[in-house]
Design an enzyme around this catalytic site. Structure first.
Site: not given
Ligand SMILES: Cc1cc2nc3c(=O)[nH]c(=O)nc-3n(C[C@H](O)[C@H](O)[C@H](O)COP(=O)(O)O)c2cc1C
Length: 285
Positions: A29, A53, A111, A173-174, A246
């Site tokens: 992002s 975070a 986020c 997202n998370t 991710g």
């Molecule tokens: C280290 C890290 C950084 C992330 N940075 C972003 C980000 O910049 N923008 C965003 O929309 N989601 C961000 N996410 C969320 C991921 O894109 C994703 O939605 C989330 O981790 C769930 O997917 P996963 O379980 O496959 O990781 C981030 C996740 C992690 C772990």
């Protein structure tokens, strides 16, 4: 697709993901200005996932342009993720992204740990409607909106996004989370609260996709805890027509993309399916 924020900030690491089989890339992002993010510690691995975070560290839209232009020759779609505090800022970022040649935009309005951005916008249906409407009036590439699981009004939110003309919903997202360090007796992360990702959040993501699929007609891209082909199939059955990965890049390496595709194919073959479309939304019937 590669999910935003994981090994996707510079052309070199993005190219590696492409070479390992990612079907599309969602980049980190990006905001209008460079941003350092939060001081360490910004990430902690738990038994079933990761809490981060990071605080949206990014090079800002101008420097990002230099990196992304290096990937112009690639045939794999590059989706530019952006965050902003209001509609005008989103539009100025989106115009730049379009000039850089990205195939689509993903709006990070979800986020859970960036003050004034992300989730603070993503829980307000009329604000989201205004942002998406402005974008659709001023740019021609598709607009995807990435939603948060940390809200009670998910249906209202996705319907406002669809009504404003968005082309797809990305979920999720998370998940807001915290780890306390028993020795120091304090939250482990410098920002205290972070976002949980990885295997543990898959049931939350699947539930969100299932609810969204009942509320809107635009395509849904599922993300959250997908580590194997069977995880992806669960998301398809819930109503997703594409998926992002991710955290599993961390657990299985960049080869995860090719492995998950092979696992999807062999599961389908063993269970008598020939097309992904036969799976999409079957759990809703
Ligand atoms: C280290 C890290 C950084 C992330 N940075 C972003 C980000 O910049 N923008 C965003 O929309 N989601 C961000 N996410 C969320 C991921 O894109 C994703 O939605 C989330 O981790 C769930 O997917 P996963 O379980 O496959 O990781 C981030 C996740 C992690 C772990």
């Amino acid at each position: 697709m590669l999910a935003s924020g994981i090994m996707d900030e510079d052309a070199g690491s993005i190219q590696r993901m492409i070479d390992c089989g990612a079907g599309a890339i969602v980049t980190k992002s990006i905001g209008t200005q460079p941003r350092d993010g939060y001081p360490n510690p910004t990430i902690i691995e738990l038994d079933y996932g990761i809490i981060n975070a990071m605080g949206l560290p990014n090079p800002g839209i101008e420097l990002y342009g230099e990196e992304i232009k290096k990937l112009r020759a690639t045939k794999v779609p590059i989706i530019g993720s952006i965050y902003a505090a209001d509609a005008d800022e989103f539009v100025s970022l989106a115009i730049k992204m379009q000039q850089y040649g990205v195939s689509a935009l993903e709006l990070n309005v979800s986020c859970p740990h960036a003050k004034h951005y992300g989730l603070e916008i993503g829980c307000d249906p009329s604000f989201l409607h205004e942002i998406v409407t402005s974008l659709k009036q001023q740019i021609s590439i598709p607009v995807f909106v990435k939603v948060s699981p940390n809200i009670m009004n998910l249906t209202e939110i996705v319907q406002a996004i669809e009504k404003a003309g968005a082309d797809a919903i990305v979920a999720i997202n998370t998940v807001k989370a915290m780890k306390i360090d028993l020795q120091t007796t304090r939250p482990f992360l410098s920002n205290k609260i972070g976002g949980y990702s990885g295997k543990a959040i898959k049931p939350i993501g699947v539930r969100c996709v299932y609810e969204i699929a009942q509320a809107v007609d635009i395509p849904i891209i599922g993300v959250g805890g997908i580590t194997t082909g069977e995880d992806a199939i669960e998301y398809f059955m819930a109503g997703a027509s594409a998926v992002q990965i991710g955290s599993a890049v961390y657990y299985r390496g960049p080869e995860v993309f090719a492995s998950v595709c092979d696992e999807i194919k062999s599961w389908m073959k063993n269970n008598g399916y020939t097309k992904i479309t036969e799976l999409i939304g079957v759990a809703l019937q």
